[in-house]
Design a protein around this motif. Sequence first.
Motif, PDB file in Angstrom:
ATOM      1  N   VAL A  94       0.856  -1.177   0.000  1.00 21.05           N
ATOM      2  CA  VAL A  94       0.000   0.000   0.000  1.00 21.05           C
ATOM      3  C   VAL A  94       0.896   1.230   0.000  1.00 21.05           C
ATOM      4  CG1 VAL A  94      -1.757   1.321   1.256  1.00 21.05           C
ATOM      5  CG2 VAL A  94      -1.859  -1.179   1.228  1.00 21.05           C
ATOM      6  N   VAL A  95       0.695   2.097  -0.980  1.00 24.14           N
ATOM      7  CA  VAL A  95       1.421   3.347  -1.096  1.00 24.14           C
ATOM      8  C   VAL A  95       0.380   4.456  -1.139  1.00 24.14           C
ATOM      9  CG1 VAL A  95       2.996   4.710  -2.525  1.00 24.14           C
ATOM     10  CG2 VAL A  95       3.298   2.234  -2.362  1.00 24.14           C
ATOM     11  N   ALA A  96       0.628   5.538  -0.385  1.00 23.12           N
ATOM     12  CA  ALA A  96      -0.348   6.631  -0.335  1.00 23.12           C
ATOM     13  C   ALA A  96       0.336   7.965  -0.593  1.00 23.12           C
ATOM     14  CB  ALA A  96      -1.038   6.647   1.019  1.00 23.12           C
ATOM     15  N   ALA A  97      -0.469   8.943  -0.986  1.00 15.58           N
ATOM     16  CA  ALA A  97       0.036  10.287  -1.232  1.00 15.58           C
ATOM     17  C   ALA A  97      -1.056  11.308  -0.961  1.00 15.58           C
ATOM     18  CB  ALA A  97       0.511  10.419  -2.682  1.00 15.58           C
ATOM     19  N   ARG A  98      -0.617  12.481  -0.609  1.00 16.03           N
ATOM     20  CA  ARG A  98      -1.492  13.645  -0.555  1.00 16.03           C
ATOM     21  C   ARG A  98      -0.928  14.625  -1.565  1.00 16.03           C
ATOM     22  NH1 ARG A  98       0.800  18.039   1.923  1.00 16.03           N
ATOM     23  NH2 ARG A  98       2.637  17.639   3.200  1.00 16.03           N
ATOM     24  N   THR A  99      -1.638  15.681  -1.850  1.00 20.75           N
ATOM     25  CA  THR A  99      -1.114  16.686  -2.760  1.00 20.75           C
ATOM     26  C   THR A  99      -1.074  18.032  -2.047  1.00 20.75           C
ATOM     27  OG1 THR A  99      -3.284  17.187  -3.713  1.00 20.75           O
ATOM     28  CG2 THR A  99      -1.969  15.472  -4.803  1.00 20.75           C
ATOM     29  N   ARG A 100      -0.326  18.939  -2.615  1.00 18.50           N
ATOM     30  CA  ARG A 100      -0.249  20.299  -2.105  1.00 18.50           C
ATOM     31  C   ARG A 100      -0.107  21.240  -3.287  1.00 18.50           C
ATOM     32  NH1 ARG A 100       4.574  22.182  -3.195  1.00 18.50           N
ATOM     33  NH2 ARG A 100       6.464  20.958  -2.950  1.00 18.50           N
ATOM     34  N   PRO A 101      -0.418  22.523  -3.068  1.00 23.02           N
ATOM     35  CA  PRO A 101      -0.206  23.485  -4.156  1.00 23.02           C
ATOM     36  C   PRO A 101       1.284  23.588  -4.489  1.00 23.02           C
ATOM     37  CG  PRO A 101      -1.613  24.422  -2.450  1.00 23.02           C
ATOM     38  CD  PRO A 101      -1.066  23.130  -1.909  1.00 23.02           C
ATOM     39  N   LYS A 102       1.581  24.002  -5.708  1.00 21.63           N
ATOM     40  CA  LYS A 102       2.967  24.212  -6.124  1.00 21.63           C
ATOM     41  C   LYS A 102       3.558  25.367  -5.328  1.00 21.63           C
ATOM     42  CE  LYS A 102       2.180  22.857 -10.908  1.00 21.63           C
ATOM     43  NZ  LYS A 102       2.216  23.299 -12.316  1.00 21.63           N
ATOM     44  N   TYR A 103       4.823  25.242  -4.971  1.00 24.19           N
ATOM     45  CA  TYR A 103       5.552  26.351  -4.365  1.00 24.19           C
ATOM     46  C   TYR A 103       6.136  27.172  -5.504  1.00 24.19           C
ATOM     47  CZ  TYR A 103       5.460  23.837   0.124  1.00 24.19           C
ATOM     48  OH  TYR A 103       5.089  23.203   1.270  1.00 24.19           O
ATOM     49  N   ILE A 104       5.849  28.458  -5.519  1.00 27.85           N
ATOM     50  CA  ILE A 104       6.413  29.338  -6.545  1.00 27.85           C
ATOM     51  C   ILE A 104       7.030  30.549  -5.861  1.00 27.85           C
ATOM     52  CG2 ILE A 104       4.753  28.580  -8.284  1.00 27.85           C
ATOM     53  CD1 ILE A 104       3.366  31.343  -7.886  1.00 27.85           C
ATOM     54  N   GLY A 105       7.908  31.259  -6.525  1.00 35.96           N
ATOM     55  CA  GLY A 105       8.398  32.527  -6.019  1.00 35.96           C
ATOM     56  C   GLY A 105       9.824  32.536  -5.515  1.00 35.96           C
ATOM     57  N   GLY A 106      10.424  31.403  -5.300  1.00 35.88           N
ATOM     58  CA  GLY A 106      11.827  31.390  -4.906  1.00 35.88           C
ATOM     59  C   GLY A 106      12.061  31.653  -3.434  1.00 35.88           C
ATOM     60  N   VAL A 107      13.302  32.060  -3.096  1.00 37.18           N
ATOM     61  CA  VAL A 107      13.751  32.143  -1.708  1.00 37.18           C
ATOM     62  C   VAL A 107      13.050  33.227  -0.894  1.00 37.18           C
ATOM     63  CG1 VAL A 107      16.004  31.145  -2.178  1.00 37.18           C
ATOM     64  CG2 VAL A 107      15.708  33.625  -2.327  1.00 37.18           C
ATOM     65  N   ARG A 108      12.497  34.236  -1.507  1.00 38.42           N
ATOM     66  CA  ARG A 108      11.831  35.301  -0.766  1.00 38.42           C
ATOM     67  C   ARG A 108      10.363  34.981  -0.452  1.00 38.42           C
ATOM     68  NH1 ARG A 108      13.805  40.868  -3.615  1.00 38.42           N
ATOM     69  NH2 ARG A 108      15.956  40.241  -3.887  1.00 38.42           N
ATOM     70  N   ALA A 109       9.854  33.970  -1.069  1.00 36.66           N
ATOM     71  CA  ALA A 109       8.424  33.639  -0.931  1.00 36.66           C
ATOM     72  C   ALA A 109       8.140  32.974   0.401  1.00 36.66           C
ATOM     73  CB  ALA A 109       7.991  32.715  -2.079  1.00 36.66           C
ATOM     74  N   CYS A 110       6.924  33.166   0.889  1.00 37.29           N
ATOM     75  CA  CYS A 110       6.413  32.485   2.073  1.00 37.29           C
ATOM     76  C   CYS A 110       5.286  31.574   1.639  1.00 37.29           C
ATOM     77  CB  CYS A 110       5.886  33.493   3.100  1.00 37.29           C
ATOM     78  SG  CYS A 110       7.154  34.580   3.753  1.00 37.29           S
TER      79      CYS A 110
END
Length: 183
Positions: free
Chosen positions: A161-177
């Motif tokens: 059994v293998v499972a996953a969740r998803t998340r939004p893409k991280y964009i914006g680089g090192v300054r982004a929160c």
Amino acid sequence: MLEEIRLQAEQAAAELLEAAHLKKGNLIVIGCSSSEISDHRIGSHSSEEIGQAVFSAIYEVFKAQGIYVAAQCCEHLNRALILEREAAELYGYEPVSVVPQLKAGGSFASAAYRIFKEPVAVEAIKAHAGMDIGNTLIGMHLKAVAVPVRLKTNRIGFANVVAARTRPKYIGGVRACYEDSRE
């Protein structure tokens, strides 16, 4: 053995529900090989009873939380999915015409078709989370950024059994929160 399989499926679903932080109205994709669960090569020993036991256990867990379940069909139906018409309409997925059978769609998708109130088949989805029982390759039906989820219940019968969740893409680089701090 069926009761043990049912309990393992229920436990795995409950673990994923907690780890993935799913919300009412989210969509989860499940792929399941009853052959692998019974210690056979995928697609070689489909079992209606195993498909029914696993689907009903998983469906009860997610339905109780208002989460839509999509059952992935086997490769003979190009990994189409069975879900409630309500979910297909909510997410804008166009139904296609096919009814899964034991040897074309598989036992898990066939169980979903029998249990759902108003089942439809669609060709593709983008789910918020997923569970792969027996190497069925659900990744194509997850949103773009899938994050592995380690479950304590990592086998149902003999199947991995293998499972996953998803998340939004991280964009914006090192300054982004970023809002998503679950990792």
